[in-house]
Write an enzyme that holds these catalytic residues in place. Structure first.
Site, short mmCIF file in Angstrom:
data_model
loop_
_atom_site.label_atom_id
_atom_site.label_comp_id
_atom_site.label_asym_id
_atom_site.label_seq_id
_atom_site.Cartn_x
_atom_site.Cartn_y
_atom_site.Cartn_z
N GLY A 1 18.81 57.58 23.73
CA GLY A 1 18.33 56.90 24.93
C GLY A 1 17.09 56.09 24.61
CB SER A 2 14.22 55.18 26.75
OG SER A 2 15.07 54.73 27.78
CB THR A 3 13.49 58.68 22.29
OG1 THR A 3 14.86 58.92 21.97
CG2 THR A 3 13.08 59.59 23.41
CG PHE A 4 17.33 53.95 19.22
CD1 PHE A 4 17.51 54.67 18.04
CD2 PHE A 4 17.73 52.62 19.25
CE1 PHE A 4 18.08 54.07 16.92
CE2 PHE A 4 18.30 52.02 18.14
CZ PHE A 4 18.47 52.75 16.96
#
Lengths: 648, 379
Positions: free
Chosen positions: A326-329
Site C-alpha cells: 500500500g502507501s508504505t511503498f
C-alpha cells in the site's frame, strides 16, 4: 558256548575284520571332526572372533545435550529440562496386570493410558524396556521409587526434554522440536545415527530447525558388553560427544513480549530492527501458540484448533506473510523519481481525485482530490494521484530497482522458517509469469504498493531502516554462537542514494506523524529526542466495484473480515538520529493510520525507553486511554508470566 | 559260555575281579566326566550349582552302578537281554501313554528321584538284545533273509516308537547302532548296500513330501534341515543355534580365552549351553587344544573298547562291547558334528559331559556291561 569248529573260527575272523573296519571308520570320522575343528578354530579364528565381538559388544549412542537459546540479554528462550518417565520390562514384571493396576493407582493413569501401555507391553519383546508414562511429575517418580518392591520390572528414567519458558512469544522465531518422523528422515541424505533413535527430538521449524545441526551437537558413543537379550552387562569405554552450541538471539525478550501482547489477538505482525546494525529486536506475529505443546506431541483437537483458526496462529506472519505494501511503498516511488532528478521539493502535481490512464480511471483515496501537492504534502497526506503521475514519468523498471535496493523483493537472510521473498514486479516478470505485456495501469497500481507488489513485514522494516540510515542494513537474528559474537557478513555500506533525496523522504515521513495534516498525526510521539517519522499504508485486498463506490460501501466495518483492508505502518525513531525502525501489519485491520500506527508508536516507545514509557510521551488527549492500555497489558503479561526467570 | 567253562579256564572270581577291571577305560571315563564338571562349573559362572554338583552326584551313583554291574558275570547279563529289551519297549509305550510333556516331546517318565528317558535305556537294551540274538543264531544262517528280517524288526520296533515321540535323532541313533551291530555280526554286505540305497531314496522322498498332504516330518524338523543346509538364512531364528555355536567355537582360536573367560556362552548367546551345546564352551575357553584333547580322550575310549572286544572269546561279549562302543561313538560324533555345523541340530548330548541324568546313568551302566565282559573274559 557253541563250538562248531571251523564255522567258529571263520566267524571270529569275520568279526575281527568287520570290527576293525568299523573301528577304522569311527576313528576316521573323528579325524574329520578334528580337521573341522582346526578349520573353525584355527583357520577361521579371526573371522569368528570378530563375529563374537560383534555379538558381545554393542555400541550405544550418547545423545548430546541440545544447545540452548537465549535472548540478547541472556534470558532463556529454549532450554533443556529434566523429564521423567516410567518404564517397564514385561519379563521382569511377572504379573503384568497386577503391576500395571498398582502403577496406575500410584501415578494416576486413566484407562486409555493403561490400555495403551498394556498394548505396548504386549507388542514389545519381553525383555524390552517400554515407556509406560512419559513426562510424569517428580512426585510420581518419587512415589514409584518408594514402592519399588511392589512394582517389579518398573523403572523410573530421567532424560532431558526441550522447554520453552516464554511459551508463545518466541514460537514463530525459535520454533520447536519434535520427534523425528519418517518424513524428516526421507528429506535428509545419510541421516546421523542419532536421528534413528526412536522419538529423538529435532528442530521442526524456526531457529530450532535452521540451526538444527549446530544445536544438536555430536553424539558420543559408549561400548557396552551385552548378553544375548541385549541387556547391558558392563560398560567397556566411552567417547564423549559434543554438546550443541548455545545461541543468543538479537531479540530482546521484553520487547518481543510487549509486541506480542500489544498485537493481542489480532492477526498481525510487527518487526523492530536496529537501524544502526540490523539487529532484529522483536519479530512478533499473532496469534501465537505454545511450542511446548509440540514437544509433548500435540493432541489432535489442539492441532485442529490451530489449523482451523482463520487467524492462522501457526504462520510466522512477520517473515512469511506477504501483503501489498500500500502507501508504505510510496517512498520507493518517490525515491526513484528523486534519484532520476525528475522532481524537486517545490514541484507540484494537481490531484483532482483521480487520474485517467489508457482510458481507465484511477482514484485517489480522497474522492474530491487533494489539489496541488508537493512531494512532502503528497507523502504526508498520502495522495495517490501524485504517485500515479510520478510513476508514469519514472517507469516501473526504475521503481522496481529502487525497491530491490531497499530490500523489497529480496530474499533476506534470516534463520527462520519460510522466509518469503516477496515481489516487486517488472515487465519481464509479468511476461514470464502471465505471458502478458505490461500495461501502464500496472505501473500506476504498483506506484502506491498495490497490484502485483507484495512485501513481508520484515522487508518493510528493512526498507525503513535503510531509508533512515542510508545504509544497506541487513537483518541479523543470531547475536552470538557459544558466546562468539556473530559479525554481519558485510558491514552495512552506504546504500548509494543521494543524501539530500533521503533527507527529503525522512522529512516527509516526519510530517506524516508530526504535521497536523499528516495521516498519522494522532499517533505522534511527544517525548523530546524520540519523535518518530513514519508512513501509513492501507492496502486493498479487493477491487472496489463501481457500484460499491457509488453506494459508498467502502467502510471496512461493513465488510466481512477477510475482505477488509490490511492496515500497515512503518516508522523509524528518533527521527533525527534513527536508532530503530518498526513495521506493523494488521491483517484486514482497516486503516493504517487508525489501527497500525498506534501499535507501531507504542512498540517504538517501549523500545526506546526500554520499558513502559511515561505518559508524557503521548499526546495529552490520548493519555487516559493509554494509561488504561498500559495497565491492562502489564496485567496480562503478569498473568501469562514466564517461568524462565529462574535461568539467566 | 557255560559256568563249566568259566571254571575250566582262568576266569577271575571274588574280590580279585576288581584287579581285572579295565582300569584305563575307567580312568578315561572319569577324565571325560571331569571335563564335564569343569565346563558345567564354568557355564554356571564359577559355581557348583545349579549344574556341576548334581552332575557329580549322578556320576558317583553311575560309577557305583557300573562297578556293581562289572562284578556280575557277563552270562547273567546275556540272559537279561530279552528282559531288558522287553521292559524298554514297555516303557517306550508307557511314555507314549503317560509321559509328561517336556521340551515339546513326550520323552520322560518321572521316577520321582529322576526323570527316566526310556529311549536312552533302549539304546543299551537293543545292543544287548542283538548281541544275544547273534550269539544264539548259528553263523551260517546269519545272512538268511528271514534271520535278517528278525533283527531288523527288533531294531525298527523301538525306533518307530521313538520316532513317534517324536525324537528323530534318537531314532536314527538306534537304527545306526543296530545296523552296525548286524554288520559286525557278519550279515552279508549286500543288505547294507541295499538299505543305504533305499535310505537315500527315503530321504529324498521325505524332502519331496514337504508341503504336500502326506508330509512325513514335522515342520520344525524340516526347518532344522533347512537351517543346517544354510544357517545364515535365519541367523536370529532357527539358524541361531548353529551360527552362534560356530561363532563361539571359532572365537576360541588355538588356546582359547581361558577357563571361565568365554564370552559367548556366559552372555547367553548360546541356548542349551549346559546340555547339548556344552562343547562350544570348552572350545571357546580352551580353544583348539582343548577340543582336540577331548576328542583324543574319546578316541582312547574307543580304542580301549575295540581292543578288549577283539580279545573276547564269546560272541555276546564281543558284539555287545563293540555295539556299546558304536553307540557311544554315535553320541559324541553326532553331537560334535551338530555343534560344528556338520549335522542338523538334533537333541543329542555330548556323552558324559553334557548335563543330564538319564544319558550319563545309562552310559555308565553300558560301560558296566563292557567292564563285566572284560573282567569275565577267559584269560
Amino acid at each position: 558256548m557253541r563250538r562248531p569248529g571251523r564255522d567258529n573260527a571263520e566267524s571270529v575272523r569275520r568279526f575281527t575284520r568287520r570290527g576293525l573296519f568299523l573301528g577304522g571308520l569311527q576313528l576316521g570320522f573323528m579325524g574329520l571332526l578334528g580337521v573341522r575343528m582346526h578349520f573353525l578354530q584355527v583357520d577361521q579364528a579371526d573371522q569368528f572372533r570378530l563375529l563374537a565381538e560383534e555379538n558381545r559388544i554393542n555400541i550405544r549412542l550418547l545423545p548430546p545435550e541440545r544447545g540452548e537459546i537465549f535472548d540478547r540479554n541472556g534470558r532463556a528462550i529454549a532450554v533443556n529440562k529434566p523429564s521423567y518417565r516410567i518404564t517397564m520390562i514385561r519379563e521382569e514384571a511377572g504379573d503384568v496386570e497386577a503391576v500395571l493396576t498398582r502403577l496406575a493407582q500410584l501415578i494416576g493413569m486413566d484407562d486409555d493410558q493403561v490400555k495403551a501401555a498394556r498394548r505396548d507391553l504386549q507388542e514389545a519383546r519381553p525383555d524390552v524396556q517400554v515407556t509406560i508414562a512419559d513426562r510424569v511429575t517428580w512426585e510420581a517418580i518419587a512415589r514409584v521409587s518408594v514402592n519399588t518392591p511392589a512394582l517389579p520390572g518398573v523403572l523410573p528414567e530421567v532424560g532431558l526434554s526441550r522447554h520453552y519458558p516464554m511459551k508463545g512469544d518466541f514460537a514463530h522465531v525459535v520454533g520447536y522440536v519434535g520427534p523425528v518422523s519418517d518424513y524428516d528422515l526421507s528429506r535428509i541424505k545419510a541421516p546421523a545415527p542419532l536421528l534413528l533413535i526412536p522419538r529423538f527430538q529435532i528442530g521442526k521449524v524456526g531457529v530450532e530447525a535452521k540451526y538444527e545441526e549446530a544445536l544438536r551437537g555430536e553424539a558420543g558413543t559408549k561400548r557396552v558388553e551385552v548378553n544375548a537379550n541385549n541387556r547391558v552387562m558392563r560398560e567397556l569405554d566411552r567417547r564423549e560427544g559434543k554438546p550443541g552450541v548455545n545461541l543468543q538471539l538479537t531479540v530482546d525478550h521484553a520487547l518481543q513480549n510487549y509486541a506480542q501482547a500489544r498485537l493481542g489477538e489480532q492477526s498481525a505482525s510487527a518487526v523492530v530492527i536496529d537501524c544502526t546494525n540490523g539487529d532484529l529486536l522483536a519479530v512478533a506475529s499473532t496469534p501465537s501458540y505454545d511450542p511446548n505443546l509440540f514437544v509433548r506431541g500435540i493432541s489432535v483437537p489442539d492441532y485442529k484448533a490451530l489449523t482451523e483458526n482463520k487467524y492462522r496462529p501457526l504462520a510466522s506472519k512477520s517473515v512469511q506473510g506477504l501483503y501489498p505494501p500500500g502507501s508504505t511503498f510510496k517512498m520507493i516511488t518517490a525515491l526513484a523519481a528523486l534519484e532520476e532528478g525528475l522532481i524537486s521539493s517545490q514541484d507540484t502535481v494537481y490531484c483532482p481525485g483521480h487520474l485517467t490512464v489508457s482510458g481507465r480511471r484511477f482514484h485517489c483515496w480522497k474522492t474530491y482530490g487533494h489539489g496541488h501537492m508537493t512531494l512532502e504534502a503528497a507523502l504526508r497526506e498520502s495522495c495517490d494521484v501524485y504517485f500515479y503521475d510520478l510513476s508514469l514519468r519514472v517507469g516501473i523498471e526504475k521503481i522496481a530497482s529502487m525497491g530491490h535496493r531497499l530490500g523489497l523483493g529480496e530474499e533476506l537472510s534470516v534463520p527462520m522458517s519460510a522466509v518469503a521473498e516477496g515481489r516487486v514486479p517488472t515487465k519481464e516478470w509479468k511476461r514470464q509469469r502471465f505471458g502478458k505485456d505490461w500495461v501502464l495501469g500496472d505501473t500506476v497500481n504498483a506506484s502506491i504498493g498495490q497490484g502485483y507488489v507484495l512485501t513481508s513485514p520484515l522487508q518493510l522494516a528493512v526498507m525503513t531502516a535503510r531509508i533512515a540510515s542510508g545504509r544497506a542494513i541487513q537483518p541479523r537474528l543470531i547475536k552470538s554462537i557459544d558466546g562468539v559474537e556473530q559479525p554481519l557478513e558485510t558491514k552495512a555500506q552506504p546504500i548509494g542514494l543521494n543524501e539530500n533525496n533521503l533527507r527529503q523522504i525522512r522529512q516527509s515521513m516526519f510530517a506524516v506523524t508530526n504535521n497536523r495534516h499528516g495521516t498519522a498525526y494522532s499517533s505522534r510521539i511527544l517525548a523530546e529526542g524520540m519523535r518518530m517519522a513514519g508512513k501509513t499504508g492501507t492496502s486493498q485486498v479487493r477491487n472496489i466495484s463501481a457500484a460499491e463506490r457509488r453506494e459508498g460501501v467502502s467502510q471496512n466495518a461493513d465488510l466481512p473480515w477477510e475482505r477488509r483492508d490490511h492496515a500497515l505502518f512503518v516508522n523509524f525513531a528518533p527521527h533525527d538520529a534513527p536508532r530503530i525502525a518498526v513495521s506493523v501489519v494488521v491483517e484486514h485491520g482497516g486503516g493504517g493510520s487508525t489501527v497500525a500506527a498506534p501499535i507501531a508508536r507504542d512498540i517504538t516507545l517501549q523500545a526506546l525507553f526500554g520499558g513502559t514509557p511515561p505518559l508524557s510521551a503521548y499526546p495529552s488527549s490520548d493519555r487516559s486511554r493509554i494509561k488504561a492500555q498500559q495497565e491492562r497489558l502489564e496485567r496480562e503479561q503478569r498473568d501469562t508470566g514466564d517461568d524462565g526467570r529462574d535461568r539467566a | 559260555m557255560s559256568y563249566l567253562e568259566y571254571t575250566v579256564r582262568d576266569v577271575p572270581s571274588g574280590a580279585r575281579k576288581i584287579l581285572y577291571l579295565n582300569w584305563p577305560l575307567l580312568l578315561l571315563l572319569s577324565a571325560v566326566a571331569c571335563v564335564g564338571f569343569l565346563m558345567l562349573y564354568s557355564v554356571a559362572g564359577g559355581s557348583l550349582t545349579p549344574w556341576a554338583e548334581p552332575q557329580m552326584k549322578r556320576f558317583a551313583v553311575g560309577m557305583l552302578a557300573m562297578l556293581i554291574i562289572a562284578m556280575v558275570p557277563i552270562w547273567f547279563w546275556r540272559n537279561m537281554a530279552g528282559l531288558a529289551y522287553g521292559v524298554s519297549i514297555l516303557l517306550l509305550v508307557a511314555v507314549e501313554v503317560f509321559g509328561t510333556i517336556g521340551m515339546g516331546a513326550q520323552r520322560w517318565i518321572d521316577l520321582g528321584f529322576m526323570r527316566l528317558q526310556p529311549s536312552e535305556l533302549m539304546k543299551i537294551a537293543l545292543v544287548m538284545m542283538l548281541a544275544a540274538y547273534y550269539e544264539w543264531l548259528p553263523m551260517r544262517k546269519v545272512s538268511h533273509p528271514f534271520w535278517v528280517a528278525v533283527p531288523a524288526f527288533i531294531i525298527l520296533l523301538p525306533a518307530a516308537l521313538v520316532l513317534k515321540q517324536p525324537d528323530l535323532g534318537t531314532a536314527l541313533l538306534l537304527v545306526f547302532s543296530g545296523g552296525g551291530l548286524m554288520f559286525l555280526a557278519g550279515v552279508h554286505w549286500a543288505y547294507f548296500v541295499a538299505v543305504i540305497a533305499s535310505g537315500v531314496g527315503v530321504v529324498t522322498t521325505v524332502l519331496q513330501s514337504r508341503g504336500t498332504d502326506w508330509q512325513i516330518l514335522k515342520d520344525y524338523q524340516y526347518r532344522r534341515i533347512d537351517v543346517f543346509l544354510d544357517p545364515a538364512s535365519d541367523p536370529l531364528g532357527a539358524g541361531y543355534h548353529i551360527t552362534q555355536s560356530k561363532i563361539a567355537l571359532g572365537s576360541g582360536g588355538w588356546t582359547g580365552r581361558g577357563f571361565m573367560q568365554g564370552t559367548q556362552t556366559r552372555l547367553n548367546f548360546l541356548p542349551e549351553k549346559h546340555t547339548d551345546f556344552i562343547f562350544t564352551t570348552l572350545a571357546e575357553e580352551f580353544g583348539y587344544v582343548g577340543g582336540i584333547s577331548l576328542l583324543l580322550l574319546y578316541a582312547l575310549i574307543l580304542l580301549f573298547c575295540i581292543g578288549t572286544a577283539l580279545t573276547m572269546r564269546d560272541r555276546f561279549s564281543a558284539l555287545m562291547t563293540l555295539g556299546i562302543t558304536l553307540t557311544f561313538f554315535l553320541y559324541f560324533a553326532v553331537n560334535m558334528s551338530m555343534v560344528m555345523g556338520l549335522a542338523p541340530v538334533v537333541g543329542v548330548p555330548l556323552p558324559l559331559v553334557s548335563y543330564g541324568g538319564s544319558a550319563m546313568l545309562v552310559l555308565l551302566l553300558a560301560f558296566g556291561l563292557v567292564q563285566s565282559a572284560h573282567v569275565h573274559k577267559p584269560r
